[in-house]
Design an enzyme around this catalytic site. Structure first.
Site, PDB file in Angstrom:
ATOM      1  N   ASP A 259       2.703 -17.491   4.840  1.00 27.16           N
ATOM      2  CA  ASP A 259       3.000 -17.561   3.411  1.00 27.16           C
ATOM      3  C   ASP A 259       4.215 -18.473   3.237  1.00 27.16           C
ATOM      4  O   ASP A 259       4.820 -18.947   4.205  1.00 27.16           O
ATOM      5  CB  ASP A 259       3.226 -16.155   2.815  1.00 27.16           C
ATOM      6  CG  ASP A 259       2.988 -16.146   1.299  1.00 27.16           C
ATOM      7  OD1 ASP A 259       2.999 -17.231   0.673  1.00 27.16           O
ATOM      8  OD2 ASP A 259       2.797 -15.059   0.723  1.00 27.16           O
TER       9      ASP A 259
HETATM   10  C1  NOJ Z   1       3.457 -17.011  -2.205  1.00 23.68           C
HETATM   11  C2  NOJ Z   1       2.376 -16.001  -2.428  1.00 23.68           C
HETATM   12  O1  NOJ Z   1       2.707 -14.798  -1.770  1.00 23.68           O
HETATM   13  C3  NOJ Z   1       1.012 -16.444  -1.948  1.00 23.68           C
HETATM   14  O2  NOJ Z   1       0.061 -15.503  -2.360  1.00 23.68           O
HETATM   15  C4  NOJ Z   1       0.706 -17.816  -2.458  1.00 23.68           C
HETATM   16  O3  NOJ Z   1      -0.581 -18.207  -2.076  1.00 23.68           O
HETATM   17  C5  NOJ Z   1       1.757 -18.766  -1.907  1.00 23.68           C
HETATM   18  N1  NOJ Z   1       3.053 -18.376  -2.426  1.00 23.68           N
HETATM   19  C6  NOJ Z   1       1.496 -20.211  -2.260  1.00 23.68           C
HETATM   20  O4  NOJ Z   1       1.835 -20.458  -3.562  1.00 23.68           O
END
Ligand code: NOJ
Length: 727
Positions: A259
């Protein structure tokens, strides 16, 4: 998208391995790095990095021309011509916005969910996107957690079915899907985002991992690790999850992305001392690509030089990325800025309208107050900011959503009643959080002049989603005071709730005559809700998550364990009924709260309709089966009311005795059927031994012989029941 091991193998032989052989170490590490786009242009340093093979993927670049120029640089100007993965959070639509995933889950309609994902994929692909970070299949049992909005709710079976439907929708329409967040993120303590999760391995496997196992089997292109630390080990450095479970047990051939900066956050967790160690742990655990932070770019080469990492390991991870690119067909594409496809918008909006209508759940309908009958209605009051806000109805993940496509409930109600009845509108409150009651008088006067009122209350979209957690789940601001004030007028009040999570409705429930729970319905909120209010369709959504009466009941979910002292209506004592100096043992002695009992406000699977559905004649093909036999369950469903409607029928199972205690009920099947008034239909469900399997104390998945109880009905409180034995 090829998934079969043989075709994957041939892609490896023909494309991935020959490429790997030509790659330098910096080029390999480059593939493992995802960078943030500049948003609509290509800065020279990004162009240079792509040209030099230092970038495997770009996130958040959605301008078709910019993406095309980035791909051109990657393919035509870099030494090996490897195309880029272009990632974006396309979560519940791209331009056309569908209901939030929790709302989509309330439709219990995998077909519509798949179609919606397909439309989102086609729209996103027009902007050059080839990879979405969806579906989010975190089991969510805590409505305080803002990200429950992005989930399919509390049930592993429903989440698995809808998750795989979404994966098909994306991947059959040209973009790769990503199962997230692996794993356990939904169990953040006290529903606070990014917080710690502690989940015993048996529960992890039987509940939280099940949807991930399902989408891995269905060929999802990628997995994303979570922000959370799970049982003391952050998900982005968790070897147990990423090696043992994902690669060894499930033989998953796709790629794993972290993430956002979650690798460098291993240090913030206190799991590693610095970025270098973070890179080591994440790589060792099996995170193939790093999202945005730079620990791989900065440290992998020297870790390799020191001999702490092996080139074989790096090669295997780069191969996962290249294979994903090959499976998505990126090596066969010519990259030009696509022109958006004309003529499809209408179809997309029609799909959005259908899904929004099926996602609304009718929770209360006293005296058949709904549907509203225009013939008998001379004037209708519409109250609330959310009745006419094309932005707030869209929900949490709408980076690219086109607000101009929104039709608001007020617009649709006006259109429906045009020339038939008068519609008066009062906003009453500036926002859902507002404490300013100065608009109440206006609302009162509008309701006084009408025959009935529809109140649009709930949460603005910013109150749910990532990082937007709440500890109090009542209607925010002074909305409850507004309901109270309007209820004194004595006109029928219909409450439509737009929210990103279950709210505790107890404070207002008695003051309104009907409640329609609409979540955040997306672009077509207006027509969908208006169709339901005026009875052009009967509500057919069912809750994908249990609604608590009060926050203190959380976690409350239907598939809990039985316990040794289960409560029953007979054992429950209310706090006000306790005699003074009552003896300790004279009270209940079972699992309930003195002030809230043990039952939820609304159970999982619940949802009313404008008709009545009766279930009867439950029969099983066998009363005994062996571990290689399936069981067929039949039940008669009758529409005994007087309108055509769809019903979501649900099959629940309880394994009565297990070597680990088993849930009191588990959803194992569901189907949606449309019945005309008076129609009787025989429904069939099939239970396979696989449906009865679970992880035991040794974490082995197996089917244990013994007795099973089943229920079929319209919600998780279904009473029609039968038993069978597995020999
Ligand atoms: C953080 C989020 O937790 C995740 O779900 C998302 O896909 C990513 N950022 C990318 O934006």
């Amino acid at each position: 998208m090829p998934e079969h091991p043989a075709s994957l193998n041939s892609l490896k032989q023909s494309l991935v391995n020959p490429l790997l052989e030509q790659m330098t170490l910096p080029e390999k590490i480059g593939q493992m790095c995802q960078v943030n786009g500049a948003g609509g242009w290509v800065p020279e340093d990004l162009a240079e990095a792509v040209r030099n093979g230092q970038v495997g993927s770009v996130i958040n670049e959605v301008d078709a021309e910019t993406v095309a120029s980035l791909q051109k640089i990657a393919v035509e100007e870099s030494r090996l011509g490897i195309p880029l993965l272009i990632g974006r959070d396309v979560i519940h639509g791209f331009k056309t916005i569908f209901p939030i995933p929790l709302g989509q889950a309330a439709s219990w309609n995998p077909e519509l969910v798949e179609q919606a994902a397909g439309i989102a994929a086609i729209e996103a692909a027009c902007a050059g996107i080839n990879w979405t970070f969806s579906p989010m299949i975190d089991i969510s049992r805590d409505p305080r957690w803002g990200r429950i909005a992005e989930s399919f709710g509390e049930d592993p079976h429903l989440t698995s079915e809808l998750g795989t439907a979404m994966v098909r929708g994306y991947q059959d329409n040209g973009i790769g899907a990503c199962a997230k967040h692996f794993a356990g993120y939904g169990a953040s303590q006290s529903g606070r985002d990014y917080f710690t999760t502690e989940i015993p391995e048996n529960e992890l496997r039987n509940v939280y991992l099940e949807p991930f196992r399902a989408v891995a089997k269905a060929g999802v292109a990628s997995f994303m690790t979570g922000f959370n630390d799970l049982n003391g080990v952050p998900a982005s450095g968790n070897e147990f999850l990423l090696q043992q479970v994902l690669r060894e047990e499930w033989q998953y051939p796709g790629m794993v992305v972290s993430d956002w900066e979650s690798i460098s956050q291993l240090t913030t967790h206190g799991f590693t001392a610095d970025d270098r160690e973070a890179a080591f742990e994440a790589l060792n655990a099996g995170v193939d690509m790093e999202m945005v932070s730079r620990t791989y770019a900065d440290h992998l080469a020297s870790l390799l030089e020191e001999g702490r990492l092996s080139i074989a390991k790096i090669d295997a991870m780069v191969a996962n990325i290249l294979l994903t690119k090959a499976r998505l067909g990126l090596f066969d594409q010519t990259f030009t800025a696509s022109v958006s496809e004309g003529g499809k918008q209408e179809l997309a909006l029609e799909q959005a309208r259908q899904l929004a209508a099926q996602s609304c759940v009718l929770l209360k309908n006293n005296g058949q107050c709904l549907p509203l009958r225009p013939q008998q209605l001379k004037s209708l009051a519409v109250i609330g900011q959310l009745a006419d806000d094309g932005y707030e109805q869209l929900g949490t993940w709408i980076f690219d959503g086109d607000e101009r496509l929104s039709e608001t409930p007020l617009q649709s109600i006006r259109a429906h009643l045009d020339g038939v009845a008068e519609v008066r509108y009062a906003k009453a409150l500036e926002t859902s959080r507002s404490q300013d009651q100065s608009g109440f008088d206006d609302a009162v006067s509008v309701v006084e002049q009408a025959q009935a009122a529809v109140l649009f209350l709930g949460e603005e979209s910013i109150l749910s989603g990532e990082a937007h957690c709440r500890a109090d789940l009542d209607l925010p601001g002074c909305q409850a005071a507004l309901v109270e004030r309007l209820s004194r007028i004595g006109k029928p009040l219909i409450l439509v709730v737009m929210a990103g999570r279950p709210l505790t409705l107890a404070p207002v429930l008695e003051q309104v005559d009907a409640v329609l729970y609409a979540w955040h319905p997306g672009s077509m909120a207006g027509p969908a809700i208006s169709d339901l209010l005026f009875g052009l369709q009967s509500p057919s959504g069912k809750l994908p998550v249990t609604f608590p009466k009060v926050v203190g009941q959380i976690p409350i979910f239907y598939n809990h364990k039985h316990g040794g002292r289960p409560p029953s209506p007979e054992t429950v004592v209310h706090i006000d009924e306790i005699p003074v100096r009552a003896k300790q043992t004279s009270l209940g002695m079972s699992a309930f709260h003195l002030d809230a009992g043990y039952q939820p406000q609304f159970p999982f699977g619940f949802g009313l309709s404008y008709t009545r559905f009766d279930y009867r004649h439950l029969s099983l093909s066998h009363t005994e089966i062996t571990a290689d036999q399936s069981l067929t369950i039949e039940v008669e469903l009758e529409n005994s009311g007087d309108v055509a409607a769809e019903e979501v029928s649900q099959l629940y199972v309880r394994d009565l005795v297990g070597s680990v205690t088993r849930p009191v009920k588990e959803l194992k099947g569901f189907q949606r059927n449309r019945l005309l008034p008076g129609d009787v239909k025989t429904l069939q469900f099939t239970l396979t031994p696989e449906d009865l399997a679970f992880y035991d104390r040794k974490q082995q998945r197996l089917v244990e012989p013994g007795r099973f109880q089943i229920w079929v009905g319209g919600d998780s409180d279904a009473e029609l029941t039968a038993e069978f034995e597995l020999k």
